[in-house]
Each structure stands twice: as C-alpha cells, then as structure tokens.
Design a protein around this motif. Structure first.
Motif, PDB file in Angstrom:
ATOM      1  N   SER A 134      40.635  38.051  38.521  1.00 29.18           N
ATOM      2  CA  SER A 134      41.959  38.452  38.055  1.00 29.18           C
ATOM      3  C   SER A 134      42.357  37.680  36.799  1.00 29.18           C
ATOM      4  O   SER A 134      42.870  38.259  35.840  1.00 29.18           O
ATOM      5  CB  SER A 134      42.972  38.210  39.176  1.00 29.18           C
ATOM      6  OG  SER A 134      44.248  38.496  38.725  1.00 29.18           O
ATOM      7  N   LEU A 135      42.078  36.372  36.811  1.00 23.71           N
ATOM      8  CA  LEU A 135      42.412  35.529  35.659  1.00 23.71           C
ATOM      9  C   LEU A 135      41.699  36.056  34.407  1.00 23.71           C
ATOM     10  O   LEU A 135      42.333  36.291  33.375  1.00 23.71           O
ATOM     11  CB  LEU A 135      41.990  34.083  35.969  1.00 23.71           C
ATOM     12  CG  LEU A 135      42.248  33.022  34.917  1.00 23.71           C
ATOM     13  CD1 LEU A 135      43.738  32.864  34.667  1.00 23.71           C
ATOM     14  CD2 LEU A 135      41.669  31.683  35.359  1.00 23.71           C
ATOM     15  N   GLY A 136      40.391  36.274  34.541  1.00 25.40           N
ATOM     16  CA  GLY A 136      39.608  36.716  33.392  1.00 25.40           C
ATOM     17  C   GLY A 136      40.079  38.048  32.845  1.00 25.40           C
ATOM     18  O   GLY A 136      40.359  38.180  31.653  1.00 25.40           O
ATOM     19  N   PHE A 137      40.213  39.037  33.721  1.00 24.56           N
ATOM     20  CA  PHE A 137      40.557  40.382  33.235  1.00 24.56           C
ATOM     21  C   PHE A 137      42.008  40.478  32.762  1.00 24.56           C
ATOM     22  O   PHE A 137      42.297  41.212  31.822  1.00 24.56           O
ATOM     23  CB  PHE A 137      40.239  41.434  34.303  1.00 24.56           C
ATOM     24  CG  PHE A 137      38.771  41.698  34.405  1.00 24.56           C
ATOM     25  CD1 PHE A 137      38.104  42.420  33.426  1.00 24.56           C
ATOM     26  CD2 PHE A 137      38.023  41.190  35.455  1.00 24.56           C
ATOM     27  CE1 PHE A 137      36.733  42.636  33.492  1.00 24.56           C
ATOM     28  CE2 PHE A 137      36.653  41.402  35.534  1.00 24.56           C
ATOM     29  CZ  PHE A 137      36.007  42.126  34.552  1.00 24.56           C
ATOM     30  N   SER A 138      42.912  39.734  33.388  1.00 28.87           N
ATOM     31  CA  SER A 138      44.298  39.830  32.913  1.00 28.87           C
ATOM     32  C   SER A 138      44.448  39.127  31.567  1.00 28.87           C
ATOM     33  O   SER A 138      45.238  39.569  30.728  1.00 28.87           O
ATOM     34  CB  SER A 138      45.300  39.308  33.951  1.00 28.87           C
ATOM     35  OG  SER A 138      44.859  38.139  34.513  1.00 28.87           O
ATOM     36  N   VAL A 139      43.679  38.051  31.352  1.00 27.99           N
ATOM     37  CA  VAL A 139      43.680  37.402  30.028  1.00 27.99           C
ATOM     38  C   VAL A 139      43.149  38.403  28.988  1.00 27.99           C
ATOM     39  O   VAL A 139      43.683  38.516  27.887  1.00 27.99           O
ATOM     40  CB  VAL A 139      42.833  36.105  30.052  1.00 27.99           C
ATOM     41  CG1 VAL A 139      42.508  35.624  28.651  1.00 27.99           C
ATOM     42  CG2 VAL A 139      43.560  35.012  30.825  1.00 27.99           C
ATOM     43  N   PHE A 140      42.110  39.131  29.363  1.00 29.18           N
ATOM     44  CA  PHE A 140      41.506  40.112  28.446  1.00 29.18           C
ATOM     45  C   PHE A 140      42.538  41.158  28.001  1.00 29.18           C
ATOM     46  O   PHE A 140      42.564  41.559  26.848  1.00 29.18           O
ATOM     47  CB  PHE A 140      40.311  40.785  29.143  1.00 29.18           C
ATOM     48  CG  PHE A 140      39.594  41.767  28.262  1.00 29.18           C
ATOM     49  CD1 PHE A 140      38.800  41.344  27.213  1.00 29.18           C
ATOM     50  CD2 PHE A 140      39.717  43.131  28.487  1.00 29.18           C
ATOM     51  CE1 PHE A 140      38.134  42.251  26.399  1.00 29.18           C
ATOM     52  CE2 PHE A 140      39.058  44.045  27.681  1.00 29.18           C
ATOM     53  CZ  PHE A 140      38.269  43.599  26.625  1.00 29.18           C
ATOM     54  N   ASN A 194      41.373  32.231  19.111  1.00 29.77           N
ATOM     55  CA  ASN A 194      41.075  33.634  18.747  1.00 29.77           C
ATOM     56  C   ASN A 194      40.139  34.276  19.757  1.00 29.77           C
ATOM     57  O   ASN A 194      40.115  35.489  19.923  1.00 29.77           O
ATOM     58  CB  ASN A 194      40.365  33.680  17.378  1.00 29.77           C
ATOM     59  CG  ASN A 194      41.367  33.710  16.253  1.00 29.77           C
ATOM     60  OD1 ASN A 194      42.567  33.778  16.499  1.00 29.77           O
ATOM     61  ND2 ASN A 194      40.870  33.641  15.034  1.00 29.77           N
ATOM     62  N   ASN A 195      39.333  33.425  20.404  1.00 29.56           N
ATOM     63  CA  ASN A 195      38.324  33.945  21.341  1.00 29.56           C
ATOM     64  C   ASN A 195      38.847  34.063  22.770  1.00 29.56           C
ATOM     65  O   ASN A 195      38.059  34.356  23.673  1.00 29.56           O
ATOM     66  CB  ASN A 195      37.091  33.023  21.332  1.00 29.56           C
ATOM     67  CG  ASN A 195      36.491  32.920  19.949  1.00 29.56           C
ATOM     68  OD1 ASN A 195      36.499  33.894  19.199  1.00 29.56           O
ATOM     69  ND2 ASN A 195      36.005  31.753  19.591  1.00 29.56           N
ATOM     70  N   THR A 196      40.140  33.836  22.962  1.00 31.66           N
ATOM     71  CA  THR A 196      40.716  33.828  24.319  1.00 31.66           C
ATOM     72  C   THR A 196      40.366  35.103  25.090  1.00 31.66           C
ATOM     73  O   THR A 196      39.944  35.051  26.244  1.00 31.66           O
ATOM     74  CB  THR A 196      42.257  33.674  24.236  1.00 31.66           C
ATOM     75  OG1 THR A 196      42.545  32.515  23.481  1.00 31.66           O
ATOM     76  CG2 THR A 196      42.880  33.547  25.615  1.00 31.66           C
ATOM     77  N   LYS A 197      40.550  36.251  24.411  1.00 26.68           N
ATOM     78  CA  LYS A 197      40.336  37.546  25.046  1.00 26.68           C
ATOM     79  C   LYS A 197      38.890  37.668  25.571  1.00 26.68           C
ATOM     80  O   LYS A 197      38.672  38.064  26.725  1.00 26.68           O
ATOM     81  CB  LYS A 197      40.607  38.604  23.971  1.00 26.68           C
ATOM     82  CG  LYS A 197      40.515  40.016  24.400  1.00 26.68           C
ATOM     83  CD  LYS A 197      40.955  40.869  23.210  1.00 26.68           C
ATOM     84  CE  LYS A 197      40.382  42.243  23.303  1.00 26.68           C
ATOM     85  NZ  LYS A 197      40.768  43.079  22.160  1.00 26.68           N
ATOM     86  N   LEU A 247      37.153  37.799  29.344  1.00 28.72           N
ATOM     87  CA  LEU A 247      36.220  38.825  29.823  1.00 28.72           C
ATOM     88  C   LEU A 247      34.997  38.179  30.483  1.00 28.72           C
ATOM     89  O   LEU A 247      34.552  38.599  31.564  1.00 28.72           O
ATOM     90  CB  LEU A 247      35.799  39.713  28.649  1.00 28.72           C
ATOM     91  CG  LEU A 247      35.004  40.959  29.005  1.00 28.72           C
ATOM     92  CD1 LEU A 247      35.809  41.913  29.869  1.00 28.72           C
ATOM     93  CD2 LEU A 247      34.550  41.680  27.743  1.00 28.72           C
ATOM     94  N   VAL A 248      34.489  37.123  29.832  1.00 34.97           N
ATOM     95  CA  VAL A 248      33.308  36.420  30.375  1.00 34.97           C
ATOM     96  C   VAL A 248      33.650  35.823  31.749  1.00 34.97           C
ATOM     97  O   VAL A 248      32.892  35.963  32.711  1.00 34.97           O
ATOM     98  CB  VAL A 248      32.833  35.322  29.387  1.00 34.97           C
ATOM     99  CG1 VAL A 248      31.775  34.431  30.018  1.00 34.97           C
ATOM    100  CG2 VAL A 248      32.310  35.961  28.120  1.00 34.97           C
TER     101      VAL A 248
END
Lengths: 118, 391
Positions: free
Chosen positions: B303-309, A6-9, A13-14
């Motif tokens: 890129s990995l972080g923001f695209s996952v977001f 659930n915390n993937t998003k 971001l982190v």
C-alpha cells in the motif's frame, strides 16, 4: 547519504513490487483436503476442509467442535469474532481453514476462519 | 492469493479516496466495515491496513492545499500551506510523501528493536509515560519567547481536554482537533482572501536518508508512549539533532504519520495495545498471530509503495481543480462540512467544546505562540490517566 526526491514515485513503485513479492512468499496457501488425508500433512500446515459441524460447544468465548468429512477431526476456534461465531451451528456444513496442531497425540485444527459454502 | 490482492488494492483505492477527501477518515470506514456481516477476517484486516496506510500517504494533499487537516497530520498545515502560497505546493506534497515512504522502509528494519523493547519493558511504561509527557510540555514552554501565553494555552487546552474526554462526548478527539487546528486554519484562510497561486513544478531536491531513520525511530517511540504526537516528537528531534529546515520538517511529519501506523501493528501484536484507529479496528476483528502480522506488514508495504506512486499525480489533478474553482467557496464548504460533522457527531456539548477550542486557538494565534501547545488537550488527560488520577 542523500536521495533525490524526484525519484520518489519510482521508489514507491519498486517498494510496492517488493511488497507483492514478499506477500507471495509469506502468504500460506491453504490446501483443500479431506479429513482422511490429514495424516499426510505436517503440524503447522494450513489446510481447508469442508465438512459438517458436530458436537459444538462454546466455552469462555472459544468454540470447540468436530468436523465430519470422511472422518472426524477436532477443531478449536479461539475467540472468534461475532460474525464468525454466528456461522457456527450444529450440523451446519461449513468450510473451515486452520493450522494443523497436535493435542494429546492427536491431530486437530486451530481454526483461523470459517465460511459458508458459496 | 488473488482474493487477498483484491482486498489490498481495494483498500489502497479506498484509502486514496478517504485521504484526499476532507472530513472522511479511514478509521470511520474501518469501523463501519468490521460491523458488516463479512466472514473473511484476514482479508478484512488486509483491506483496513492498506486503506489506512494509503490514507496516511495522501492526506498531506488536502492538508497542504486546503489547510484542512486530519487527526494525525494537522502539523503539515503551516509549513506546507506556506509553501503552497509560495507556489511550491507540489514540492511540499512530494516531501511529505517521500518522508512517509522512507520512514516506512526504516520502520520495518527497526521492528526487531522495538519488538524486544516493548516486550521487555512493557511493565515500566505507565511509570515513564507521565514523566516524558511532563518533560515535553515543560521543554516546549521554555522554548517559547512568550512563556506566560504559552502556559495559559497549555492550561486551558489541557483543562478543556480533561473535560471533553471525560464527558463521554462521542468523537471527542476529532472535535478537539477540529476546534484547535482545522477550523481556525480555515477561518484564517477565509478572512485572508487566500488564492492558490500558480504552482511551480517541484524543484530538484535531495533529502538525507538519516531523516527517514530518525522519523522511523520517533514513530517507534510514539507508538510506545501514547499522547506524544508528531509535533512533540518533531520538537524533541529538533532539540536533539539540531536545526531542521522546512523541507526536512515536512518529510519528518509525513514520515511519522506513516511510521506510527506501521509500528501500531507491532504494538498490537507485542503488548496488545491499540495505538491507532487502524490497530483498534483490527483488534476488534481477531487476535493477530505472528504469521498474520507478517502478512499485514506486507500489505502495508504494498500500500505504501503504490500510494506513493499515485500521490503526485493525484496532487497535480487536485491543484488544477482548485485553481479552476473559487477557493473561498471551497473553504466555506469544508468549514460548513466540518462544523456540521462536529455538531452531528458530538451534539450540543461537542459543538460547545469545539467553540471553546477555537477560542483558545485564536488566543494562541494572536499571542504569536506555536499552535502545538494546544496538544496539551491530549497530553494532560493522558498524564492524569497514567498517574491514576480520575476527575
């Protein structure tokens, strides 16, 4: 050990922000200098110089030239891509960015990038 | 700094677009860009890396929702599509994206090990690769209940691969992937009157961290040994670590795709080999130094972080869009688009090869054996190449 998906998003971001911070630390900031200031900079530092290209020679896909701007500085561009090679012309005014190195006890620039003046 | 960030975020946005659009690959954009008369080589590299990474994160969305795969992640179709039909499409996408994120993190920690391994044992790779490929093919056949049919599919796919890859047909790999995996899936979906059922919000699922570590390890191995794809790697992993459930499998496949990209940067720097389209495009721009490698890794992390977001929000919008429109119509459009792409990029012989691949794939499907045997189209030619056999 398990992670709640659930915390993937937010984990994403982190990680994205950590990547940004790392980039700030790693990205070398090239300083704009004149050639007569080169002695104030150490070997390995990235600098940007705007000057006139002189004595250009291309051997085995490597470009050797001098940059003139309040002095002369030797420069080498190893294996430049075609679009960069096309910019290199005798007496052309260009902005070059590269790393300061030493060759035969003289400072020279290993070019990373050349640009036309905007 | 601001200029570099603009290129990175431009790459992320472009990768999100190519990732969710069937038939458009980030590699295509990368190869178009390097031929543009742009002279900011590092910025272009940053753009390509961030585009490829964000593409790899979100290409699970069309794979799972449309059954329309890319070259690297076609293996998410079956389990992912099955979950979609059970109303768990969003969970399938989340698991694949999660796999990409966690594997990317572990991949960076594993860099020193693979750097040292690649540098010290590079000379032995050509000797080891054929043996590993052969052992993988044999193990996969032995694992099948219908061994005869599996052997037929392996031999036919392998022979077709040898013919197509040596015939100078442009985009040969894309054509084979389209024929073996994409078009049969779309045709199956077309004839089975599939409709996207109402999708449930993703249930609360926990994933083991070791999944990320293992898929990063596998990604590293894939980047060292070419032609071992995610499916073979997942198969080896399943055999060595025990049972893998569907959820873990999706995370592993999602992870391996992203991990493979990140490791391909390391392989480019260490041994000068281009294991992915992204690495090949970067290699065409300029040589990469250690400093540039670090900068490119940072752009991959960003890129990995923001695209996952953004991935889950994009998936939700895509599902709403697909539920509103006629799914069969969309399937037909994609099928037509891919067929035209095959014909226009590969010509008459490309189309012929694609039809043959479709035939072999349907033989496998009707024989109820695993689709991954068709990967022999890439494994057999690679084996022959490393054995020094030219046909």
């Amino acid at each position: 050990m398990q992670i709640n998906t659930n915390n993937t998003k937010y984990l994403g971001l982190v990680i994205g922000i950590i990547g940004l911070l790392l980039l700030c630390l790693i990205l070398p900031e090239a300083k704009n200098i004149n050639i007569n200031q080169i002695e104030n900079y150490s070997i390995g530092e990235m600098v940007t110089i705007t000057g006139v290209i002189k004595n250009l020679s291309i051997t085995k896909q490597n470009a050797f030239f001098e940059i003139e701007n309040n002095g002369l500085l030797n420069a080498v561009y190893f294996n430049p891509p075609l679009n960069q090679m096309l910019l290199l012309r005798e007496n052309e005014i260009l902005t070059v960015t590269g790393k300061i190195t030493s060759y035969k006890n003289k400072k020279e620039l290993i070019i990373k990038e050349v640009k036309k003046i905007d | 700094m601001i200029k570099e960030l603009l290129f990175i975020f431009g790459g992320i946005i472009t990768g999100l677009f190519t990732g969710i659009t069937p038939g458009i690959h980030a590699n295509t954009i990368a190869f178009l860009i390097i031929y543009l008369p742009l002279n900011n080589s590092i910025e272009i590299m940053l753009f390509i890396v961030s585009m490829s990474v964000s593409h790899s994160v979100v290409d699970a969305i069309p794979n799972i929702l449309l059954g329309c795969p890319s070259e690297e992640s076609f293996l998410t179709i079956l389990p992912g599509h099955q979950m979609l039909l059970n109303g768990e499409g969003l969970l399938a996408i989340r698991l694949t994206v999660f796999g990409g994120l966690i594997t990317g993190i572990f991949a960076i920690f594993l860099f020193p090990i693979f750097f040292s391994f690649a540098q010290n044992y590079n000379a032995y790779f050509p000797l080891i690769i054929p043996a590993i490929l052969l052992a993988t093919i044999i193990a996969m056949i032995l694992n099948e209940t219908r061994k005869k049919e599996a052997i037929v599919v392996v031999l036919l796919s392998g022979s077709l691969g040898i013919l197509v890859l040596n015939a100078g047909i442009p985009n040969a790999i894309f054509i084979c992937i389209a024929g073996f995996f994409a078009i049969p899936s779309l045709l199956q979906s077309f004839f089975s009157e599939t409709k996207i059922p109402k999708q449930n919000p993703p249930k609360n699922t926990k994933q083991k961290i070791k999944i990320g570590f293992l898929s990063a390890l596998i990604s590293g191995i894939i980047s060292v040994f070419p032609a071992i794809g995610p499916s073979q790697a997942a198969f080896i992993m399943k055999k060595t670590t025990g049972k893998i459930n569907t959820e873990e499998y999706l995370s592993i496949i999602g992870g391996i795709n992203t991990g493979n990209l990140i490791f391909s940067l390391l392989m480019l720097y260490t041994i000068g080999k281009t294991r992915t389209g992204m690495a090949s495009a970067i290699n065409n721009i300029n040589e990469i130094s250690f400093e540039i490698l670090l900068i490119l890794i940072c752009s991959a992390i960003i890129s990995l972080g923001f695209s996952v977001f953004f991935a889950e929000a994009i998936a939700k919008k895509a599902i709403i869009f697909l539920q509103k429109i006629n799914y069969k119509k969309i399937n037909t459009i994609i099928l037509t688009f891919i067929s035209l792409l095959v014909f226009f990029t590969g010509g008459f012989f490309g189309a012929l090869a694609c039809i043959s691949a479709i035939g072999i794939s349907f033989f496998g499907l009707n024989s109820k054996i695993k689709r991954t045997h068709s990967m022999a189209f890439l494994m057999l030619p690679t084996m022959l190449f490393y054995l020094g056999i030219t046909l």
